[in-house]
Design an enzyme around this catalytic site. Structure first.
Site, PDB file in Angstrom:
ATOM      1  N   GLY A  39      41.737  46.637  51.402  1.00  0.00           N
ATOM      2  CA  GLY A  39      41.002  47.334  50.340  1.00  0.00           C
ATOM      3  C   GLY A  39      39.671  47.835  50.894  1.00  0.00           C
ATOM      4  O   GLY A  39      38.646  47.816  50.212  1.00  0.00           O
ATOM      5  N   TYR A  92      42.044  41.535  33.696  1.00  0.00           N
ATOM      6  CA  TYR A  92      41.340  41.303  34.961  1.00  0.00           C
ATOM      7  C   TYR A  92      40.792  39.876  35.025  1.00  0.00           C
ATOM      8  O   TYR A  92      40.980  39.161  36.020  1.00  0.00           O
ATOM      9  CB  TYR A  92      40.208  42.328  35.061  1.00  0.00           C
ATOM     10  CG  TYR A  92      39.341  42.217  36.282  1.00  0.00           C
ATOM     11  CD1 TYR A  92      39.814  42.602  37.533  1.00  0.00           C
ATOM     12  CD2 TYR A  92      38.032  41.745  36.187  1.00  0.00           C
ATOM     13  CE1 TYR A  92      39.001  42.523  38.652  1.00  0.00           C
ATOM     14  CE2 TYR A  92      37.215  41.673  37.301  1.00  0.00           C
ATOM     15  CZ  TYR A  92      37.701  42.056  38.530  1.00  0.00           C
ATOM     16  OH  TYR A  92      36.897  41.973  39.632  1.00  0.00           O
TER      17      TYR A  92
END
Ligand code: SER
Length: 313
Positions: free
Chosen positions: A9, A141
């Protein structure tokens, strides 16, 4: 043993800055950047295009570069995960399992995985939220980060995996843009202030949230990872505090530097997410266990943001 690091990422808000800093410390060739997307900016070191959900691909990248440490930063953030709940859960959890399992099998030695203030919920004490408290997150999340924290601790206790984690507050930096988070306003506001001298905020003017300037966040991350293992007494995730402010407070700080700056408010669904999070964090454990200390306050951060973004124009 030479650290051979893989950052997964690497094109995101944290990855962009972390790779740069790790390369300064560990040497360019020892830090492999990877992301699911082709990088937009020229890479000054090794890069692999990698889908962390593809276990075979992940293993082959790890073997190719003799990786012994992974920083796993791939995730859907809070606002995006609300729009894609199943994929948010899949990406945030299965990426973690894929990496933790490499450590369990002894293929890699150390894992960094970020958690967030989103692990807390509306029933959590809002001020100086302690390390150990009520945790009933209401976002996809937050649920994925809380579950991930439990799994990190489980893999440490059960399989002796050296996994380390921080509960980041909202992160603010000038080198990269956040994507899909609730705290993103605190970065956008600077860009818009310099460009248009005006900003419409998607949070309520008094919605105070815990935040941190990126140099502090990067320093915290690397100090945690470099600390001797015996200092890391929390293997779920450490509370981490920097600054706390509301949109109104950051706007008045910006006004000190850009006097004709104007803010208006149009709270949207992200304000509901923000309402469920703490206003400030108690990070006593991080300070006591591995010597954490933040450096930037609101005005120092705002001045530095404006100075550096002005240079980019
Ligand atoms: N800053 C993140 C977000 O707003 C929380 O970790 O989604």
């Amino acid at each position: 043993m030479q650290d051979k690091i893989l950052v997964i990422g690497s094109s995101g808000q944290i990855g962009t800055e972390l790779v740069e800093e790790l390369r300064k410390i560990k040497g360019i060739e020892n830090v492999v950047a990877s992301d699911i997307k082709e990088p937009q900016i020229a890479q000054n070191g090794p890069f692999e295009q990698l889908d962390v959900l593809n276990k075979e691909q992940l293993l082959s990248v790890v073997k190719k570069h003799n990786t012994n440490q992974i920083y796993l930063l791939a995730a859907l953030l809070s606002a995006t995960a609300e729009k894609h709940p199943e994929f948010g859960w899949e990406l945030n959890m299965n990426s973690l399992f894929n990496v933790l399992n490499l450590a369990k099998e002894g293929i890699i030695q150390k894992v960094y995985w970020p958690s967030s203030i989103a692990v807390f919920g509306p029933t959590t004490p809002k001020q100086h939220t302690p390390q150990h408290t009520i945790m009933e997150p209401t976002t996809v999340y937050g649920i994925s980060k809380l579950a991930g924290e439990r799994w990190c601790e489980y893999y440490h206790n059960k399989y002796n995996v050296d996994v380390r984690s921080l509960r980041y507050p909202g992160l603010i930096g000038y080198k990269s843009l956040p994507g899909g988070g609730t705290t993103d306003y605190a970065v956008d506001i600077f860009h818009q202030a310099l460009k248009n001298k005006a900003y419409t905020c998607f949070l309520d003017e008094n919605r105070t949230l815990p935040m941190m300037y990126m140099p502090d966040a990067i320093r915290a991350t690397i100090s945690l990872m470099e600390a001797p293992a015996e200092q890391i007494k929390i293997r779920s995730s450490y509370n981490l505090a920097g600054i706390s402010f509301s949109p109104k407070e950051i706007a008045s700080e910006i006004e000190k530097n850009i006097p004709d700056f104007k803010i208006s408010y149009a709270p949207d669904e992200r304000d509901l997410i923000a309402q469920s999070w703490p206003e400030s964090i108690d990070d006593t454990e991080a300070r006591e266990h591995w010597g954490w200390k933040n450096e930037y306050d609101l005005s120092k951060m705002a001045q530095d943001m404006i100075l550096n973004l002005s240079k980019q124009k």
